[in-house]
Write a protein that holds these residues in place. Structure first.
Motif, short mmCIF file in Angstrom:
data_model
loop_
_atom_site.label_atom_id
_atom_site.label_comp_id
_atom_site.label_asym_id
_atom_site.label_seq_id
_atom_site.Cartn_x
_atom_site.Cartn_y
_atom_site.Cartn_z
N VAL B 226 -6.15 -18.76 -11.04
CA VAL B 226 -5.88 -18.07 -10.27
C VAL B 226 -4.94 -18.73 -9.45
O VAL B 226 -5.23 -19.90 -9.89
N GLU B 230 -2.36 -15.69 -5.57
CA GLU B 230 -3.64 -14.46 -6.42
C GLU B 230 -5.07 -14.42 -5.96
O GLU B 230 -5.32 -13.61 -5.63
N LEU B 231 -5.28 -15.97 -5.33
CA LEU B 231 -7.22 -16.03 -4.56
C LEU B 231 -6.41 -15.37 -3.62
O LEU B 231 -7.14 -14.19 -3.26
N ASP B 232 -5.22 -15.40 -2.81
CA ASP B 232 -5.42 -14.87 -1.41
C ASP B 232 -5.30 -12.99 -1.32
O ASP B 232 -5.98 -12.70 -0.74
N GLU B 233 -4.91 -12.53 -2.39
CA GLU B 233 -4.97 -10.95 -2.53
C GLU B 233 -5.61 -10.55 -2.91
O GLU B 233 -6.31 -10.05 -2.27
N ILE B 234 -6.85 -11.58 -3.81
CA ILE B 234 -8.13 -11.01 -3.89
C ILE B 234 -8.74 -11.01 -2.71
O ILE B 234 -9.86 -9.43 -2.72
N VAL B 235 -8.42 -12.14 -2.48
CA VAL B 235 -9.49 -11.93 -0.86
C VAL B 235 -9.62 -10.11 -0.17
O VAL B 235 -10.38 -10.11 0.64
N THR B 236 -8.02 -10.92 0.28
CA THR B 236 -7.86 -9.56 1.42
C THR B 236 -8.15 -7.76 0.44
O THR B 236 -8.22 -6.95 1.58
N ASP B 237 -8.03 -8.11 -0.99
CA ASP B 237 -8.08 -6.46 -1.31
C ASP B 237 -9.49 -6.40 -2.09
O ASP B 237 -10.09 -5.40 -2.20
N SER B 238 -10.03 -7.39 -1.19
CA SER B 238 -11.88 -6.86 -1.57
C SER B 238 -12.45 -7.51 -0.73
O SER B 238 -12.65 -6.86 0.56
N ILE B 239 -12.86 -8.79 -0.23
CA ILE B 239 -13.90 -9.44 0.21
C ILE B 239 -13.80 -9.37 1.64
O ILE B 239 -14.69 -9.24 3.40
N GLY B 240 -12.51 -9.62 2.40
CA GLY B 240 -12.12 -9.51 3.37
C GLY B 240 -11.69 -8.42 4.00
O GLY B 240 -12.47 -8.81 5.45
#
Lengths: 333, 333
Positions: B226, B230-240
């Protein structure tokens, strides 16, 4: 942010049109993930066929839909009479016969998934989007026995799919660009935040990150630095809040001052790199499991899991509202 | 949640009484962290003396206070005329002479901190609470040259202190129980969420967790799975989102179904443990730094860092409001 067209004119209480051209979904495997997908599809106006050979599956699915309906409503989706467009079909070939999209949530065992997809591929219409919810088996391996492996893609939700925005779209080696684009459009139309990974990698992205952090969590509790409850509070009061608002790279870009991420790496990143070998390498051996179990009882023993989960989900919906991440928010946009 | 008594009768706009018995603070070192502490102390009605020998420090502090005042106001604190109860005193001994609490934010070098604390210990009143903001130097080492090492404690904020709830209170080997209790009461009265660590460990807790996760972030970007964005969006949309609402242990307790965390460990934890050796071991070598720098420019180059930070802080305050974690929310409770 692109609001899906289908939602542009809706309100929280009106009916939502199905995400064209996906009107009919087949949900293969109706455990927790399958039920959640089914609920989300139904709330978006799709017709849903659930296929699961286990006895009592109808009662389980109906009870599960009742359980998630309040969360769907809080997300701004119509959640009444969800089961009106739902039917059950034990035979997977029959279940997918007129499906526009198949979302498979079978057991996480390669031979089982391979067998399911051999059947589904031949029975589903040629236009159907074919997605597996697998959290760890590469599409490449599942598609080995398929005639058209380019049609299969991983659409891995973060549990529960009806609530957490992320869907990781992971191509297998032979997945086509068209399949990726269609999967992205489909999940976006459902109000999700899909991300297409550029490479197939074990555990995908979110679970690898979660695993890396949890490893250090287990280490710090096993070493007696903090208890589970204390560690959880530390996270929710610092990095959890941060990463809900901005991901790790953006966070460190902002931590670098005017020089941003490059400045951060040169100054604090070097010290961080030097600290990596000192991070913990715990294992779930007997004393560690005993300690984690004892502390879990102390920390979370005050209420049954489903009640704690409902509280957490309400808190998360409040956060999503604050960040404008609910389907309802999009519909209003 | 225990609302600090001092806030019980206040509203967002009225004056806040200083957290008794802490009316006068000395802030040693006025970089970003020191300015943020000073702003928080002032907004809670304390008199503040700032001591920093650098030229131009007065202008920097006043400009810094202007910058954080809107966030303080959004947190429900009085943020007008903050500098009315502020004075500057270059000599640290004079600065701490009538302090009830000393918060030190000097350079992260052991000899410098040891020297500061030798001076401060002898010049501060016997009742003063003595805390260092160090993010990594153990209190044990800093206190080596002190006469009363039991008085020194780490009060490590998560940046910026006026906004992020967490303060890690980390005892040195000789820090007294009384000092820990007093530090906990002081930070709690300021509306923070302090956590007393049970052991001194390099990096403390939040930064170790952040480091563990970021290591895997760097690996996944370096491997091309990623991009940073992209990684930042993955985090804010899940584990964050998840970890803002519930910490990692609670999250997996809920992921274990009715059997909770023990069930999770026995079933999914074993697979996670097996995956740990496969996590990445990246380094900030030249190609990696070049890639991270290039992607940071693409992802975050659209605005200066201070503007991006202000956006992020607004989002975070919205989250804290949703979770009822602002001082204002507490004052209303």
């Amino acid at each position: 942010m692109n609001a899906p067209t289908m939602n542009a004119q809706t309100t929280a209480t009106s009916a939502v049109d199905a995400p064209a051209p996906y009107r009919r979904a087949a949900v293969i495997g109706a455990g927790v993930i399958g039920i959640s997908w089914a609920g989300l599809f139904l709330a978006h106006g799709m017709d849903v066929v659930v296929s699961d050979p286990r006895p009592g599956v109808q009662e389980q699915v109906l009870a599960g839909l009742d359980e998630i309906a309040p969360a769907l409503a809080e997300l701004g989706l119509p959640a009444e009479n969800l089961s009106a467009r739902l039917r059950f079909e034990a035979d997977p070939a029959t279940a997918v016969a007129d499906a526009d999209v198949v979302q498979e949530n079978g057991p996480e065992r390669l031979p089982v998934k391979q067998q399911i997809w051999q059947v589904v591929e031949q029975a589903a219409p040629a236009h159907a989007l074919l997605a597996t919810s697998t959290s760890g088996i590469p599409a490449t391996a599942i598609a080995e026995a398929m005639r058209q492996p380019e049609r299969l893609v991983v659409g891995h939700p973060f549990n529960p799919p009806h609530l957490v925005p992320l869907v990781e779209i992971v191509p297998g080696e032979r997945t086509s660009e068209q399949t990726l684009r269609r999967a992205h459009a489909f999940y976006t139309a459902l109000g999700k935040k899909p991300q297409i990974l550029r490479k197939e990698v074990p555990g995908f992205v979110a679970n690898r990150l979660q695993s890396a952090l949890f490893r250090e969590c287990v280490h710090l509790v096993a070493e007696g630095v903090v208890t589970e409850a204390e560690l959880d509070e530390i996270v929710t009061d610092s990095i959890g809040l941060r990463w809900a608002a901005a991901g790790p790279f953006r966070t460190f870009h902002l931590g670098g001052g005017p020089g941003g991420l490059p400045h951060f790496i040169q100054h604090l990143g070097r010290a961080m790199e030097a600290s990596w070998p000192g991070l913990g390498a715990p294992s779930f051996d007997e004393p560690t499991v005993a300690l984690l179990t004892e502390q879990a009882e102390q920390a979370f023993g005050d209420a049954p899991v489903h009640e704690l989960a409902a509280r957490r989900d309400r808190a998360q919906i409040a956060l999503m509202r604050a960040l404008d991440k609910t389907s309802g928010a999009r519909a209003r946009a």
